[in-house]
Structure formats: C-alpha cells, structure tokens
Design an enzyme around this catalytic site. Sequence first.
Site, PDB file in Angstrom:
ATOM      1  N   TRP A  20       0.815  -1.218   0.000  1.00 15.98           N
ATOM      2  CA  TRP A  20       0.000   0.000   0.000  1.00 15.98           C
ATOM      3  C   TRP A  20       0.847   1.266   0.000  1.00 15.98           C
ATOM      4  CZ3 TRP A  20      -0.516  -3.900   3.681  1.00 15.98           C
ATOM      5  CH2 TRP A  20       0.170  -3.702   4.881  1.00 15.98           C
ATOM      6  N   ARG A  21       2.159   1.123   0.160  1.00 16.09           N
ATOM      7  CA  ARG A  21       3.044   2.283   0.071  1.00 16.09           C
ATOM      8  C   ARG A  21       3.505   2.539  -1.362  1.00 16.09           C
ATOM      9  NH1 ARG A  21       6.537   1.037   5.517  1.00 16.09           N
ATOM     10  NH2 ARG A  21       5.040   1.941   6.982  1.00 16.09           N
ATOM     11  N   GLU A  33      -5.777   0.576   5.674  1.00 14.98           N
ATOM     12  CA  GLU A  33      -5.975   1.247   6.959  1.00 14.98           C
ATOM     13  C   GLU A  33      -7.074   0.585   7.780  1.00 14.98           C
ATOM     14  OE1 GLU A  33      -4.014   3.287   8.233  1.00 14.98           O
ATOM     15  OE2 GLU A  33      -2.810   3.816   6.484  1.00 14.98           O
ATOM     16  N   THR A  39      -4.629  -4.467  14.326  1.00 15.68           N
ATOM     17  CA  THR A  39      -4.030  -5.659  13.716  1.00 15.68           C
ATOM     18  C   THR A  39      -2.576  -5.356  13.363  1.00 15.68           C
ATOM     19  OG1 THR A  39      -6.165  -6.307  12.743  1.00 15.68           O
ATOM     20  CG2 THR A  39      -4.187  -7.295  11.797  1.00 15.68           C
ATOM     21  N   TYR A 116      -8.804   9.027  11.992  1.00 16.62           N
ATOM     22  CA  TYR A 116      -7.514   8.459  11.611  1.00 16.62           C
ATOM     23  C   TYR A 116      -7.517   7.982  10.156  1.00 16.62           C
ATOM     24  CZ  TYR A 116      -3.888   4.987  11.046  1.00 16.62           C
ATOM     25  OH  TYR A 116      -2.839   4.261  10.550  1.00 16.62           O
ATOM     26  N   ASP A 134      -2.051   7.907  15.260  1.00 15.11           N
ATOM     27  CA  ASP A 134      -2.437   6.605  15.801  1.00 15.11           C
ATOM     28  C   ASP A 134      -1.646   6.337  17.070  1.00 15.11           C
ATOM     29  OD1 ASP A 134       0.115   6.046  14.906  1.00 15.11           O
ATOM     30  OD2 ASP A 134      -0.459   4.297  13.714  1.00 15.11           O
ATOM     31  N   CYS A 188      10.620   3.248  18.093  1.00 13.70           N
ATOM     32  CA  CYS A 188      10.119   3.739  19.383  1.00 13.70           C
ATOM     33  C   CYS A 188       8.969   2.839  19.857  1.00 13.70           C
ATOM     34  CB  CYS A 188       9.664   5.191  19.239  1.00 13.70           C
ATOM     35  SG  CYS A 188       9.416   6.053  20.800  1.00 13.70           S
ATOM     36  N   CYS A 204      15.560  13.790  22.496  1.00 17.07           N
ATOM     37  CA  CYS A 204      14.340  13.192  23.076  1.00 17.07           C
ATOM     38  C   CYS A 204      14.242  13.554  24.551  1.00 17.07           C
ATOM     39  CB  CYS A 204      14.364  11.671  22.899  1.00 17.07           C
ATOM     40  SG  CYS A 204      12.973  10.826  23.690  1.00 17.07           S
TER      41      CYS A 204
END
Length: 344
Positions: A20-21, A33, A39, A116, A134, A188, A204
Amino acid sequence: MTFYDRITRWYLTNKRDLPWRKTTDPYAIWLSEIMLQQTRVAQGLPYFERFISTFPTVFDLAKADEEQVLKLWQGLGYYSRARNMHKTAQIVVDEFEGIFPPSYKELLQLKGVGEYTAAAIASFSYNEKVNVVDGNVFRVIARYLNVTTDISSATAKKEFVALANELMENRDSALFNQAIMEFGALQCVPKNPNCSSCVLNESCAALQLKRVDQLPIKSKKTKVRNRFLNYLIFEDAEQNTMIRKRSEKGIWHNLYEFPVIETENEEKLEVVIDKIKQEFADLEINSVRIYDENLVHKLSHQNLTIRFFGVKTSQKLVNGLPISTINQFPFPIVLIKFIEKYLN
C-alpha cells in the site's frame, strides 16, 4: 537537523516494503488502513493481498456478498470493520460513482471512516496537509516532547494533532505521516526501545529525563466481562450437524456458530446435559461427550471461556447440513480452529 529531517531520513532508509506504500489509489490505502486497525502488519498483510486479489476495485467489493467478505476476513477479528467496509464500498459506488471523496472532511462522512482513516487517505492519496495520529504517533510525540497528557482523555487527540502539525513544519505530509508511524512501529516501540541507536536520542526529552518507560500516559481501563459459552456439536446418523447465523448485535454479528448454551459459570457436564435436554426436548439425545479442552478467548471487552460438547442423536436433524460442508461458512476464528482440529 530538525525532527522532520531526522525522522524522514530514518524512514527512507528503514521502511518496510509494503504494497500500500507503492500506490496513491485511495481504495487500496483505505483497505489497508481498515485492516490494520487493531491488527499487526505481519498479520494483516496476507489478508490485504487476498482482498486486493479477490476485489481489485471498490466496485468488486461493493457487489460482493457479505458472507464472501466475512469469509475472506475470517481470523482478523473485530468483524464490524469488515461489515462497515463492505457498506462503505457500496456507498462509494452508489453515491460517489466509485471515487473516494478527495478531502479529509468529506471522507469523514463515510460509514466506518473515522478521523484516523480519513486523515490517512487524505494524506497518502491526495497529499492533503493533515496529520495522521495513531497509537504509534501518540507514543513518539509523548516521549520526544515529554507530553504528560493522558492519551485516553477527551482533549488528547486535538493536542497531539497540533503538536504533530508543528513537527511536520508544513512540509510533505504523506512522507512525514508514514515516517512517524513507521518509527513508532519499528524503533520507538512500547516496551524496551533501543534508545542507544535512535536517531532522536540527543533531543528526546523522555530519554534525557529517564521517562521513556512511563510515556505515553494512559489511565483509562476497559471493563472486561466474563462469559461462558457451551457449544453443541450435534451429529445425526447421516453425519449432519446444525449451525446458525448470529443475527443479534454484539460479537461475531452475521458469522456462523454451533448452537450454544450460555451459562453464568463453568458448569459440570451433568448440568449442561440437563440444559441440552430442556432446550432440545424434541430431539432424542443418545449421548453427550465433552471435548478435552477448554478455550479462553480474549476480546477487547470480553473474556470467553468456551467448551465444546458432542451431542449424538438418532433422529435426522431438521435443517441439518453435512459436517463436511460447514467450513464453507464464515465462523469466528476460535470455532474455525476447533473445526479444523476435530471435524475435518
């Protein structure tokens, strides 16, 4: 070097190769999405590939039978996503001639499309400067800026969207959104992130303050209901059984299951047999046996303790169907596993 520069450079080097990219097609992006909500990518990827292969366009999905959609979705959980997705496809075809609305505000009008998902489609398909927030984004921003706002609070979303917008610097929103989500997914991570190798470790705030494991803050807890489901696997002399479609609202709506007796606690075999004889008084029950294992199936708001009982009858089951054919129907994954183990 700014946050935007560091995180997008990291992304271009470390991003996963995901189908999907490689497209700006809103249908494919919307599909991915919806599937990736609650998931993991590794679990969702084969489902995405099967859906795109079976339903290459929104027109194909819209004209599909709901049972076909649910069968293909089987195992992903949260089946309301699949039902809403199917209805949304029909709306896009019937009301928008198969073209997804081209803006964030218009996309929000579609059934099953929340803030979202609308932001993701608007950003990745139409390059609208809107932030996708998200769980990964909450975590990255909370740690990087030492934000102590409870992310389950009513005001959190608005605050984090504003912060993400500042970090984006009015630059390429699609690239930034992909980068920060991927950074949260791979670098992260929620537990024990490798901060020593992080491209943001010098700036950070949570790392400097030794608060990485404390952020983001989320205090709201879901109340969990315990349920006890006793499934009855009827079998007559011709090896027919009974299944039913769950038409009531709640879990597994429009999926199939075996007849079930729900009890308030885990009852003894004798108690369940009495309940079977009461509920199916018109059937001559020859024997009842309990399958070896109990299953505990955890959902977001419910813990299900599931047992299976083999019920033999010499009478021909009215509306029965051959046991060998039941795997053609969409079942919850916990029942599919039982069928594959004992009834195939």
